[in-house]
Design a protein around this motif. Structure first.
Motif, PDB file in Angstrom:
ATOM      1  N   ALA A 407     -19.808 -56.300  71.046  1.00  0.00           N
ATOM      2  CA  ALA A 407     -20.912 -55.540  71.766  1.00  0.00           C
ATOM      3  C   ALA A 407     -20.116 -54.924  73.200  1.00  0.00           C
ATOM      4  N   LEU A 408     -20.454 -53.712  73.416  1.00  0.00           N
ATOM      5  CA  LEU A 408     -20.048 -52.995  74.651  1.00  0.00           C
ATOM      6  C   LEU A 408     -20.929 -53.087  75.557  1.00  0.00           C
ATOM      7  N   LEU A 409     -22.004 -52.647  75.563  1.00  0.00           N
ATOM      8  CA  LEU A 409     -23.123 -52.432  76.619  1.00  0.00           C
ATOM      9  C   LEU A 409     -24.385 -53.180  75.968  1.00  0.00           C
ATOM     10  N   GLN A 410     -24.883 -53.900  76.929  1.00  0.00           N
ATOM     11  CA  GLN A 410     -26.185 -54.717  76.362  1.00  0.00           C
ATOM     12  C   GLN A 410     -27.284 -54.535  77.340  1.00  0.00           C
ATOM     13  N   GLU A 411     -28.317 -54.026  76.913  1.00  0.00           N
ATOM     14  CA  GLU A 411     -29.548 -54.110  77.880  1.00  0.00           C
ATOM     15  C   GLU A 411     -29.621 -53.150  78.913  1.00  0.00           C
ATOM     16  N   VAL A 412     -28.999 -51.989  78.742  1.00  0.00           N
ATOM     17  CA  VAL A 412     -28.677 -51.049  79.990  1.00  0.00           C
ATOM     18  C   VAL A 412     -29.658 -49.853  79.771  1.00  0.00           C
ATOM     19  N   SER A 413     -29.689 -49.373  80.810  1.00  0.00           N
ATOM     20  CA  SER A 413     -30.498 -47.798  80.936  1.00  0.00           C
ATOM     21  C   SER A 413     -29.686 -46.871  81.844  1.00  0.00           C
ATOM     22  N   ILE A 414     -29.875 -45.793  81.429  1.00  0.00           N
ATOM     23  CA  ILE A 414     -29.084 -44.618  81.779  1.00  0.00           C
ATOM     24  C   ILE A 414     -29.856 -43.352  82.297  1.00  0.00           C
ATOM     25  N   ARG A 415     -29.691 -43.159  83.816  1.00  0.00           N
ATOM     26  CA  ARG A 415     -30.704 -42.101  84.431  1.00  0.00           C
ATOM     27  C   ARG A 415     -29.491 -40.856  84.903  1.00  0.00           C
ATOM     28  N   MET A 416     -29.965 -39.576  84.433  1.00  0.00           N
ATOM     29  CA  MET A 416     -29.133 -38.594  85.018  1.00  0.00           C
ATOM     30  C   MET A 416     -30.247 -37.156  84.914  1.00  0.00           C
ATOM     31  N   ASN A 417     -29.756 -36.225  85.491  1.00  0.00           N
ATOM     32  CA  ASN A 417     -30.246 -34.998  85.347  1.00  0.00           C
ATOM     33  C   ASN A 417     -29.165 -34.055  85.214  1.00  0.00           C
ATOM     34  N   PRO A 418     -28.609 -33.909  83.901  1.00  0.00           N
ATOM     35  CA  PRO A 418     -27.506 -32.977  83.965  1.00  0.00           C
ATOM     36  C   PRO A 418     -27.751 -31.457  83.769  1.00  0.00           C
ATOM     37  N   VAL A 419     -26.906 -30.671  84.268  1.00  0.00           N
ATOM     38  CA  VAL A 419     -27.192 -29.191  84.152  1.00  0.00           C
ATOM     39  C   VAL A 419     -25.671 -28.561  83.767  1.00  0.00           C
ATOM     40  N   GLY A 433     -25.901 -34.705  88.137  1.00  0.00           N
ATOM     41  CA  GLY A 433     -26.933 -35.127  89.040  1.00  0.00           C
ATOM     42  C   GLY A 433     -26.923 -36.432  89.385  1.00  0.00           C
ATOM     43  N   ASP A 434     -27.743 -37.002  89.752  1.00  0.00           N
ATOM     44  CA  ASP A 434     -27.855 -38.323  90.480  1.00  0.00           C
ATOM     45  C   ASP A 434     -27.831 -39.359  89.009  1.00  0.00           C
ATOM     46  N   PHE A 435     -26.710 -39.989  88.907  1.00  0.00           N
ATOM     47  CA  PHE A 435     -26.398 -40.687  87.641  1.00  0.00           C
ATOM     48  C   PHE A 435     -26.506 -42.302  87.931  1.00  0.00           C
ATOM     49  N   GLN A 436     -27.191 -42.888  87.279  1.00  0.00           N
ATOM     50  CA  GLN A 436     -27.312 -44.249  87.238  1.00  0.00           C
ATOM     51  C   GLN A 436     -27.245 -45.113  86.119  1.00  0.00           C
ATOM     52  N   LEU A 437     -26.559 -46.123  86.196  1.00  0.00           N
ATOM     53  CA  LEU A 437     -26.336 -47.257  84.983  1.00  0.00           C
ATOM     54  C   LEU A 437     -26.927 -48.417  85.278  1.00  0.00           C
ATOM     55  N   LEU A 438     -27.993 -48.858  84.946  1.00  0.00           N
ATOM     56  CA  LEU A 438     -28.688 -50.114  85.387  1.00  0.00           C
ATOM     57  C   LEU A 438     -28.900 -51.106  84.341  1.00  0.00           C
ATOM     58  N   ASP A 439     -28.840 -52.274  84.710  1.00  0.00           N
ATOM     59  CA  ASP A 439     -29.335 -53.368  84.046  1.00  0.00           C
ATOM     60  C   ASP A 439     -30.802 -53.928  84.245  1.00  0.00           C
ATOM     61  N   ARG A 440     -31.086 -55.052  83.842  1.00  0.00           N
ATOM     62  CA  ARG A 440     -32.531 -55.599  84.244  1.00  0.00           C
ATOM     63  C   ARG A 440     -32.766 -55.995  85.631  1.00  0.00           C
ATOM     64  N   TYR A 441     -31.590 -55.762  86.446  1.00  0.00           N
ATOM     65  CA  TYR A 441     -31.555 -56.411  87.962  1.00  0.00           C
ATOM     66  C   TYR A 441     -31.584 -55.434  88.833  1.00  0.00           C
ATOM     67  N   GLY A 442     -30.985 -54.114  88.241  1.00  0.00           N
ATOM     68  CA  GLY A 442     -30.592 -52.879  89.198  1.00  0.00           C
ATOM     69  C   GLY A 442     -29.429 -52.216  88.722  1.00  0.00           C
ATOM     70  N   ALA A 443     -29.089 -51.340  89.768  1.00  0.00           N
ATOM     71  CA  ALA A 443     -28.132 -50.255  89.245  1.00  0.00           C
ATOM     72  C   ALA A 443     -26.721 -50.938  89.512  1.00  0.00           C
ATOM     73  N   ILE A 444     -26.097 -50.763  88.423  1.00  0.00           N
ATOM     74  CA  ILE A 444     -24.639 -51.051  88.097  1.00  0.00           C
ATOM     75  C   ILE A 444     -23.637 -50.002  88.542  1.00  0.00           C
ATOM     76  N   ILE A 445     -23.868 -48.943  88.088  1.00  0.00           N
ATOM     77  CA  ILE A 445     -23.191 -47.847  88.692  1.00  0.00           C
ATOM     78  C   ILE A 445     -24.090 -46.633  88.894  1.00  0.00           C
ATOM     79  N   ARG A 446     -23.917 -45.839  90.068  1.00  0.00           N
ATOM     80  CA  ARG A 446     -24.502 -45.062  90.758  1.00  0.00           C
ATOM     81  C   ARG A 446     -23.534 -43.911  91.395  1.00  0.00           C
ATOM     82  N   GLY A 447     -23.833 -42.799  91.104  1.00  0.00           N
ATOM     83  CA  GLY A 447     -23.160 -41.570  91.965  1.00  0.00           C
ATOM     84  C   GLY A 447     -23.429 -40.263  91.211  1.00  0.00           C
ATOM     85  N   SER A 448     -22.184 -39.503  91.119  1.00  0.00           N
ATOM     86  CA  SER A 448     -22.430 -38.026  90.827  1.00  0.00           C
ATOM     87  C   SER A 448     -21.189 -37.590  90.161  1.00  0.00           C
TER      88      SER A 448
END
Length: 993
Positions: A407-419, A433-448
């Motif tokens: 396993a590499l990533l487990q139960e994460v979500s990815i948010r972004m708005n690429p152009v 755009g606004d990039f976020q990698l989140l787990d069940r507790y909140g953002a692990i990585i955020r940035g641009s």
């Protein structure tokens, strides 16, 4: 004249007769058969051949090709007109019939595990190299549309009354496919219908269970009076099912093509429908695409060399539900320059299963999670740019990512708005755009992340790898949460901390690559009470000669007053081998606590593995420590097995390096609060020499110096690696290495030392294992603390001394008074000498301790072993002790001293102490037994009274009766005294632990 005419006529008659005779001979079937057989491959044959000026007939033709393929033709018959082809430019055929054409592909027979015969497709050991196509030949090929126009303006006319072809194809797996082609008349100005069928005839199911397979095609076309085709229609349908009749494949398509070769224009319309209920039966990697159905429509036109795509629609469904659509919003011209304005294409994903992406991922990557829905729009702008963007921010997940079983990533979500944007000059722009990698507790990585890459980035031969590239990235990372993901599990041991990472690339700047990392509030699990901030900055540039320069800075603490400040500068040229480089590590100050915290955070957490291993040892009844303790020196004197070290001399790990490293640290503050100043070292690294020289440091009035080198000479394989190390120190107080600033350390004083190590071997490891080493440490005017007495222990000694005096027990008093002498043992001279020779035994020829009241002399040996196992090998150490001053009175009372006194006034103990076990876990049971026996003797002294007194006290006076009451009182006093003695023993036990 008449004679000449006669001769000419005779010759003419002879020529005609010869021609007629030749014609008769050539047209004879027997002659034609021999002529044809002579041109056939070896092993081929033909039964009957007849060729005339108007017809062709073959019977029972067998072909044996060189690759193993075989072909059989039962009958070929057709009538043709040679004169029409030569003079009318017309291909005229009457009744073209091909019967019994069977093509058998070669079989490669192999034996399986069950003894069955398996046919495998042939492989060729010779693969011809692809031909290089020159630019001129590519130009001669012309545009793809030229083929269409040539079909519309063919010079040849086709006049064929009928075509009938039937036969079979047998593949390498012995599957038989029958085919049949029929056509009605083909004539100028007439519409023609042609049909073809292909059907599977096999007793066994094919791959994926395919049992029934058929394909039907109907082609209709119209030939113009002047030649060429102006309209072509093609309809086809392919069906496949398993043995139960369940559908596995259903594909249908319709193609309509109209051609105007004179005007160089054409129109095409294509529609298709593909049903694949179980695509994994044909490609196992497509197992996730269950119930796949594809429908598409394509319409276009051609004018000259330009191809215009007017309609392009695609709809993908799964089990009757639409999951993806592609729609072309405006015409797209291929092969000519075009500028788009507005929406060009729209792609919509409607709850698309993420598993559909897996077949296109490499290296065994698999993704699972919630389906994705989004809309992607490709649009054009007035300046000629194309832009792709999402109608709304994209959210993927929750999802999990794995590579095979890992396993590499487990139960994460990815948010972004690429152009993505492509300029007219092929310059690429991108923005997440606004990039976020989140787990069940909140953002692990955020940035641009945003940047651009010029289409002419690397067009010049002298261009650097970063030429034409500009990129900016900024990310915030939650370190503790990030390290919880399986891909980074065990990488570090971070309890808390946030990281800010900024990355900047600009190919036109002096330093085209720059990175800045800031870590705030870093805490490690091993040091939960420590917290610190860190900063790292680095920048890279490349010169025209191919050299890369790096300038970096590392700081800890506040920005205004950092507790650690280190700079690392270097140069290297990765295009050369060996890699030339220079590194310089400098720093005005370094705090050990900063490095300890950082190393603890980077250290892998192996406690779980260790505890599991210990649990396994206990479950198996294995005690490694005990096994080491009971081992004897004699049992370990067998030669050490060095078979794993007998390696062929190979190049060293640093063989591809050629450079220098310089270290200059002004001050290094230790955890004890002491400071090491002037820490300098110089290293030289080449394949033949690895050398550390000019190692020097000043430690609170003392100094440290040394050097080491490894020489590699492959010409002497058995001794290719030769190493030598020398290290010395003078006036060093070991207390500076304490991790407590309070100065609490078991050894204090001024020590001098020298360490030397030499060795050689076929490998660096072998040279270390076969090395000889000497260590000599001398100390003076110091204190050795054997144990610490806390307040409870000190009260116990006072209580034991008072109890001994009150109970008239001098042994207890002596024991209580002697113990403090072993707390802080002052010494005037200390010597420790260790040596390791070729037999790999570590000898202790001298261990000497001369104090104010105590003398220790010892010698011993550690069993032969490799260097990595020295701490766990059996130890045999004998210690002789002596006492001086008031300590003699106490130890003499405890019966621990002999009558021998040396020249310095030390009374020797009456028994030597043998220390066994190992250096890492010494067994001091002999010393404990000696002290315990002395304690028992101290408690038993004075308990027994003289026999006379006992007799007098036991006999009553004459005439008196025996009274039991006083005796009862005396018995209660004895019990009380016994309890007091037990209390004294408890007090002494509290001192000795």
């Amino acid at each position: 004249m008449k004679t000449l005419i006669r001769i000419f006529l005779v010759l003419l008659v002879l020529a005609v007769v010869a021609a007629l005779a030749g014609y008769v001979v050539v047209t004879r079937p027997a002659f034609q058969k021999r002529l044809v057989e002579s041109q056939l491959p070896e092993g081929s044959s033909v039964q009957f051949v007849k060729v005339s000026t108007r017809s062709l007939e073959l019977t029972n033709l067998n072909l044996q090709l060189s690759d193993g393929s075989r072909a059989k033709l039962e009958h070929l018959r057709g009538e043709f007109s040679l004169m029409a082809a030569l003079f009318d430019n017309t291909i005229r055929l009457r009744g073209l019939e091909v019967d019994g054409l069977v093509v058998r592909l070669p079989e490669v027979v192999t034996s399986s595990a069950e003894g069955e015969v398996t046919a495998v497709e042939p492989t060729s050991s010779h693969i011809p190299a692809p031909r290089e196509t020159s630019d001129s030949s590519a130009e001669q090929a012309g545009a793809p549309t030229d083929v269409l126009y040539e079909m519309g303006e063919l010079e040849l006319l086709f006049d064929i009354d009928s075509i009938q072809i039937n036969g079979a194809l047998i593949d390498a797996s012995r599957n038989r496919y029958t085919f049949e082609l029929q056509s009605d008349a083909i004539a100028p100005g007439q519409s023609t219908q042609m049909s073809a069928t292909l059907q599977l005839e096999s007793q066994q199911a094919l791959q994926g269970g395919l049992k029934n397979f058929s394909s039907n095609m109907r082609l209709s076309f119209t030939q113009k009076e002047s030649g060429g085709f102006e309209q072509i229609n093609l309809d086809s349908q392919t069906l496949g099912s398993d043995a139960n009749g369940d559908s596995l494949l259903a594909v249908s398509q319709t193609l309509e093509l109209t051609i105007n070769g004179f005007e160089e224009s054409a129109n095409v319309a294509l529609s298709f429908n593909a049903e694949l209920p179980h695509p994994e039966l044909f490609a196992p990697e497509l197992i996730a695409l269950q119930g796949l159905s594809l429908q598409g429509e394509l319409q276009g036109s051609a004018k000259g060399s330009a191809l215009v795509l007017k309609t392009a629609d695609l709809d993908a469904t799964a089990n009757g539900r639409s999951v993806a659509t592609v729609n072309l919003k405006q015409s797209l011209t291929l092969g000519a320059e075009q500028k788009f304005t507005g929406e060009l294409m729209q792609v919509e994903l409607i709850e698309l299963p993420l598993a559909w992406v897996n077949p296109w991922l490499s290296n065994g990557i698999q993704i699972t999670g919630a389906p994705v829905s989004t809309q992607i729009v490709l649009s054009g702008e007035s300046d000629g740019a194309l832009q792709g963007k999402l109608m709304a921010p994209l959210q993927l997940g929750p999802l999990s990512l794995a590579q095979g079983p890992q396993a590499l990533l487990q139960e994460v979500s990815i948010r972004m708005n690429p152009v993505i944007r492509v300029e007219a000059d092929q310059t690429l722009h991108y923005d997440l755009g606004d990039f976020q990698l989140l787990d069940r507790y909140g953002a692990i990585i955020r940035g641009s992340l945003r940047g651009r890459q010029s289409g002419l980035a690397n067009s010049s031969l002298d261009a650097t790898p970063l030429a034409g590239i500009q990129a900016e990235a900024s990310f915030e990372l939650g370190l503790a949460d990030l390290l919880q993901q399986p891909a980074l599990a065990g990488v570090g041991s971070v309890l808390a901390g946030q990281a800010q990472v900024n990355f900047d690339v600009n190919g036109t700047a002096e330093y085209p690559a720059q990175i800045k990392v800031m870590i705030t509030g870093l805490r490690a699990r091993e040091l939960p009470g420590a917290q610190q901030d860190y900063r790292f900055v680095a920048q890279l540039k490349q010169s025209n000669a191919g050299d890369y320069s790096v300038e970096s800075s590392f700081q800890a603490g506040s920005e205004s007053r950092p507790s650690t400040n280190i700079q690392l500068d270097g140069q290297a040229n990765p295009e050369l081998l060996p890699l030339p480089f220079k590194l310089q590590l400098t720093g005005p100050k370094v705090l050990q606590a900063d490095l300890d915290l950082l190393m603890a955070a980077l250290q892998s957490d192996v406690t779980t593995t260790t505890s599991m291993q210990q649990s396994d040892d206990i479950a198996k009844g294995t005690d490694r420590t005990a096994a080491t303790s009971v081992s004897s020196i004699g049992m370990s004197e067998a030669p050490v097995d060095d078979s794993r070290l007998a390696q062929v001399a190979g190049p060293p790990p640093w063989a591809d390096l050629d450079g220098e490293v310089t270290i200059l640290i002004d001050s290094l503050t230790l955890d004890s609060g002491q400071t090491i100043t002037g820490l300098n070292a110089q290293a030289k690294i080449t394949e033949a020499l690895l050398e550390l020289s000019d190692l020097a440091a000043t430690l609170e009035g003392g100094n440290l110096s040394g050097q080491a080198q490894v020489v590699f000479d492959p010409r002497v394989a058995a001794q290719a690696y030769q190493l030598r190390t020398e290290l010395s120190f003078k006036d060093i107080d070991p207390a500076i290495f304490s991790k407590k600033s309070s100065g609490s350390f078991p050894v204090q004083g001024l020590f001098d030392g020298n360490f030397k190590l030499t060795g050689s071997g076929a490998s660096l490891e072998a040279a270390l294992e076969d090395s000889a080493a000497d260590l000599l440490v001398t100390g003076r005017e110091g204190v050795l603390t054997a144990f610490e007495l806390d307040e409870r222990s000190q009260l116990g000694l006072i209580g034991a001394s008072i109890l001994g005096q009150s109970l008239d027990r001098p042994g207890i008093t002596a024991m209580a008074e002697a113990v403090p002498y072993f707390k802080n043992m002052r010494f005037s001279n200390f010597t420790l000498q260790l040596s390791r020779e070729q037999d790999k035994k570590v000898r202790i020829p001298e261990l000497s301790f001369v104090g104010d009241n105590l003398l220790i002399n010892g010698a011993g040996v550690i069993a032969a072993s490799s260097l990595s196992e020295v701490l766990s090998q059996p130890l045999e150490l004998t210690l002789g002790l002596g006492a001086k001053g008031r300590l003699i009175d106490y130890l003499e009372t405890l019966q621990l001293l002999s009558s021998n006194t040396d020249a310095d006034g030390f009374r020797q103990w009456n028994q030597d102490i043998n220390i066994s076990g190992s250096l890492g876990d010494p067994n001091t049971s002999a010393l404990k037994n000696l002290l315990n026996n002395a304690a028992r003797r101290a408690l038993s002294q004075g308990q027994q009274t003289s026999p006379a007194s006992d007799t007098n006290s036991a006999q009553p006076a004459e005439g008196e009766q025996l009274n039991t009451e006083p005796k009862e009182k005396e018995k209660s006093k004895d019990e009380k005294r016994r309890k007091d003695i037990e209390m004294g023993l408890d007090l002494l036990n509290s001192v000795f632990g």
